[in-house]
Design a protein around this motif. Structure first.
Motif, PDB file in Angstrom:
ATOM      1  N   THR A 127       0.844  -1.197   0.000  1.00 35.32           N
ATOM      2  CA  THR A 127       0.000   0.000   0.000  1.00 35.32           C
ATOM      3  C   THR A 127       0.877   1.244   0.000  1.00 35.32           C
ATOM      4  N   ILE A 128       0.708   2.081  -1.006  1.00 31.58           N
ATOM      5  CA  ILE A 128       1.499   3.317  -1.063  1.00 31.58           C
ATOM      6  C   ILE A 128       0.988   4.273   0.019  1.00 31.58           C
ATOM      7  N   LYS A 129       1.848   4.560   0.991  1.00 31.74           N
ATOM      8  CA  LYS A 129       1.468   5.419   2.120  1.00 31.74           C
ATOM      9  C   LYS A 129       2.284   6.703   2.204  1.00 31.74           C
ATOM     10  N   TYR A 130       3.502   6.664   1.661  1.00 30.42           N
ATOM     11  CA  TYR A 130       4.407   7.796   1.828  1.00 30.42           C
ATOM     12  C   TYR A 130       5.142   8.105   0.529  1.00 30.42           C
ATOM     13  N   VAL A 131       5.351   9.386   0.303  1.00 32.89           N
ATOM     14  CA  VAL A 131       6.135   9.839  -0.846  1.00 32.89           C
ATOM     15  C   VAL A 131       7.102  10.922  -0.372  1.00 32.89           C
ATOM     16  N   ALA A 132       8.352  10.796  -0.772  1.00 36.28           N
ATOM     17  CA  ALA A 132       9.354  11.833  -0.499  1.00 36.28           C
ATOM     18  C   ALA A 132       9.819  12.401  -1.835  1.00 36.28           C
ATOM     19  N   ASN A 133       9.400  13.621  -2.137  1.00 40.85           N
ATOM     20  CA  ASN A 133       9.792  14.305  -3.369  1.00 40.85           C
ATOM     21  C   ASN A 133      11.110  15.044  -3.125  1.00 40.85           C
ATOM     22  N   ILE A 134      12.202  14.454  -3.583  1.00 44.43           N
ATOM     23  CA  ILE A 134      13.519  14.989  -3.250  1.00 44.43           C
ATOM     24  C   ILE A 134      14.339  15.354  -4.485  1.00 44.43           C
ATOM     25  N   ALA A 135      14.099  14.723  -5.609  1.00 41.14           N
ATOM     26  CA  ALA A 135      14.919  14.944  -6.801  1.00 41.14           C
ATOM     27  C   ALA A 135      15.029  16.428  -7.143  1.00 41.14           C
ATOM     28  N   GLY A 136      16.253  16.851  -7.446  1.00 45.29           N
ATOM     29  CA  GLY A 136      16.438  18.251  -7.804  1.00 45.29           C
ATOM     30  C   GLY A 136      17.807  18.505  -8.397  1.00 45.29           C
ATOM     31  N   ILE A 137      17.918  19.627  -9.087  1.00 44.93           N
ATOM     32  CA  ILE A 137      19.195  20.069  -9.633  1.00 44.93           C
ATOM     33  C   ILE A 137      19.344  21.558  -9.334  1.00 44.93           C
ATOM     34  N   GLN A 138      20.495  22.104  -9.652  1.00 49.19           N
ATOM     35  CA  GLN A 138      20.751  23.516  -9.431  1.00 49.19           C
ATOM     36  C   GLN A 138      21.364  24.132 -10.679  1.00 49.19           C
ATOM     37  N   HIS A 139      21.066  25.392 -10.903  1.00 45.43           N
ATOM     38  CA  HIS A 139      21.737  26.160 -11.958  1.00 45.43           C
ATOM     39  C   HIS A 139      21.912  27.581 -11.448  1.00 45.43           C
ATOM     40  N   ILE A 140      23.118  28.104 -11.597  1.00 48.58           N
ATOM     41  CA  ILE A 140      23.458  29.422 -11.072  1.00 48.58           C
ATOM     42  C   ILE A 140      23.548  30.433 -12.210  1.00 48.58           C
ATOM     43  N   ASP A 141      22.624  31.387 -12.225  1.00 54.16           N
ATOM     44  CA  ASP A 141      22.624  32.465 -13.212  1.00 54.16           C
ATOM     45  C   ASP A 141      21.612  33.524 -12.778  1.00 54.16           C
ATOM     46  N   PRO A 142      21.890  34.799 -13.073  1.00 48.95           N
ATOM     47  CA  PRO A 142      20.871  35.819 -12.817  1.00 48.95           C
ATOM     48  C   PRO A 142      19.713  35.676 -13.801  1.00 48.95           C
ATOM     49  N   ILE A 143      18.568  36.244 -13.475  1.00 49.19           N
ATOM     50  CA  ILE A 143      17.370  36.116 -14.304  1.00 49.19           C
ATOM     51  C   ILE A 143      17.638  36.514 -15.746  1.00 49.19           C
ATOM     52  N   GLU A 144      18.350  37.614 -15.954  1.00 50.25           N
ATOM     53  CA  GLU A 144      18.556  38.119 -17.310  1.00 50.25           C
ATOM     54  C   GLU A 144      19.373  37.169 -18.173  1.00 50.25           C
ATOM     55  N   ASN A 145      20.174  36.317 -17.554  1.00 52.69           N
ATOM     56  CA  ASN A 145      21.000  35.366 -18.301  1.00 52.69           C
ATOM     57  C   ASN A 145      20.505  33.933 -18.201  1.00 52.69           C
ATOM     58  N   PHE A 146      19.444  33.698 -17.442  1.00 51.30           N
ATOM     59  CA  PHE A 146      19.032  32.324 -17.135  1.00 51.30           C
ATOM     60  C   PHE A 146      18.481  31.637 -18.394  1.00 51.30           C
ATOM     61  N   PRO A 147      19.061  30.493 -18.784  1.00 51.15           N
ATOM     62  CA  PRO A 147      18.573  29.788 -19.981  1.00 51.15           C
ATOM     63  C   PRO A 147      17.162  29.234 -19.743  1.00 51.15           C
ATOM     64  N   MET A 148      16.261  29.546 -20.641  1.00 52.90           N
ATOM     65  CA  MET A 148      14.869  29.115 -20.456  1.00 52.90           C
ATOM     66  C   MET A 148      14.734  27.598 -20.510  1.00 52.90           C
ATOM     67  N   GLU A 149      15.587  26.935 -21.297  1.00 53.18           N
ATOM     68  CA  GLU A 149      15.507  25.476 -21.327  1.00 53.18           C
ATOM     69  C   GLU A 149      15.884  24.882 -19.978  1.00 53.18           C
ATOM     70  N   LYS A 150      16.817  25.540 -19.281  1.00 57.22           N
ATOM     71  CA  LYS A 150      17.184  25.079 -17.940  1.00 57.22           C
ATOM     72  C   LYS A 150      16.074  25.387 -16.942  1.00 57.22           C
ATOM     73  N   PHE A 151      15.446  26.544 -17.079  1.00 60.39           N
ATOM     74  CA  PHE A 151      14.307  26.896 -16.223  1.00 60.39           C
ATOM     75  C   PHE A 151      13.187  25.867 -16.388  1.00 60.39           C
ATOM     76  N   ASP A 152      12.851  25.559 -17.638  1.00 64.20           N
ATOM     77  CA  ASP A 152      11.780  24.596 -17.902  1.00 64.20           C
ATOM     78  C   ASP A 152      12.120  23.219 -17.341  1.00 64.20           C
ATOM     79  N   TYR A 153      13.375  22.828 -17.478  1.00 67.05           N
ATOM     80  CA  TYR A 153      13.832  21.536 -16.952  1.00 67.05           C
ATOM     81  C   TYR A 153      13.642  21.488 -15.440  1.00 67.05           C
ATOM     82  N   MET A 154      14.070  22.541 -14.759  1.00 65.94           N
ATOM     83  CA  MET A 154      13.997  22.565 -13.301  1.00 65.94           C
ATOM     84  C   MET A 154      12.560  22.576 -12.805  1.00 65.94           C
TER      85      MET A 154
END
Length: 286
Positions: free
Chosen positions: A100-127
């Motif tokens: 019986t599925i009782k618990y879920v831990a949503n942990i998967a994640g990545i990081q990308h370092i860039d200011p908004i003006e330079n942030f790649p939209m494909e990376k934003f969409d991925y994240m």
């Protein structure tokens, strides 16, 4: 300062007495191939839950399974791209065959370092797809299983961050997804009638590969040394100048899933060494 990812030791795992922590109940953990996801999967399995790890890295995922079994737990790994609905559909179907599925831990994640003006939209969409849409869809798939369980209860924990409380430089997508995960946990709880609980775990920097990979980019963007990044940026606002171990974070998920956390409904477990508090104080002083 030692910032290598530490080995998980059994004596460091929080072991709790809970009737629902048994092999008939399933705990799904995303990002289970390394870091916090690995530690949470191992801790859940050690506490008697049938644990199902999801990740795209099968080789490391199988290492997590071996670790969990060495701790006396039961775990399987399913390779899954969390950006693809059909792969999450398959994973949940497979998990449901184990109990019986009782618990879920949503942990998967990545990081990308860039200011908004330079942030790649494909990376934003991925994240956003990986770190916000996937947790929503996985919640959508698993809540019906929780409702059909013997006592109709379940819990979904989301890995948030101090960046779900404060926004720092050059991490716009990360900030947005982490704030969103708090909103998801509160939305689950608003609809859960006190039985299906959502919660978040917020920490500062944890000794994981994800944190280590940020150091060179932060150093370049800020024009400082890697050592200064760790001391002044990562741990600068923390009252404790030591990164958490992944298992310390995994223990928070175990607690959040347990009977001892029945009043944790939409709440956030903020274990950040005082980072959010001191950040606010520093801002107020400036």
């Amino acid at each position: 300062m030692d910032i290598s990812e530490p080995k998980i030791e059994k004596k460091e795992i929080l072991m709790l007495d809970d009737d629902n922590f048994n092999p008939g109940n399933v705990c799904i953990v995303t990002g289970a191939s390394m870091g916090i996801g690995r530690a949470t999967a191992v801790a859940a399995a050690a506490n008697g839950l049938m644990t199902v790890g999801l990740d795209i890295n099968e080789e490391e995922g199988q290492k997590t399974v071996q670790m969990a079994r060495e701790m006396g737990g039961q775990m399987i790994f399913l390779k899954a791209d969390l950006r693809k609905d059909e792969e999450m559909d398959r994973a949940v179907d497979e998990a449901a065959k184990l109990g019986t599925i009782k618990y879920v831990a949503n942990i998967a994640g990545i990081q990308h370092i860039d200011p908004i003006e330079n942030f790649p939209m494909e990376k934003f969409d991925y994240m956003v797809s990986l770190m916000l849409r996937a947790p929503f869809y996985l919640s959508k798939l698993t809540i019906p299983h929780m409702k059909k369980s013997k006592d109709g209860t379940g819990a979904i924990g989301n890995m948030a961050s101090v960046h779900a409380h404060i926004c720092t430089l050059n991490k716009p997508a990360y900030n947005i997804t982490k704030f969103g995960l708090r909103a998801l946990a509160q939305s689950i709880s608003a609809e859960g009638g006190g039985k299906i609980r959502g919660f978040t775990v917020s920490t500062g920097f944890v000794r994981t590969a994800l944190a280590l990979k940020q150091i060179p980019a932060q150093a370049e963007q800020r024009g400082i040394t890697p050592e200064e990044v760790v001391r002044d940026v990562m741990m600068g606002f923390s009252r404790i100048k030591e990164m958490m171990k992944p298992i310390e974070v995994g223990n928070l998920f175990v607690f959040g899933f347990s009977r001892f956390a029945k009043y944790l409904i939409g709440g956030d477990l903020l274990f950040d060494g005082g980072m959010v508090l001191t950040y606010a104080e520093k801002k107020a002083e400036s």
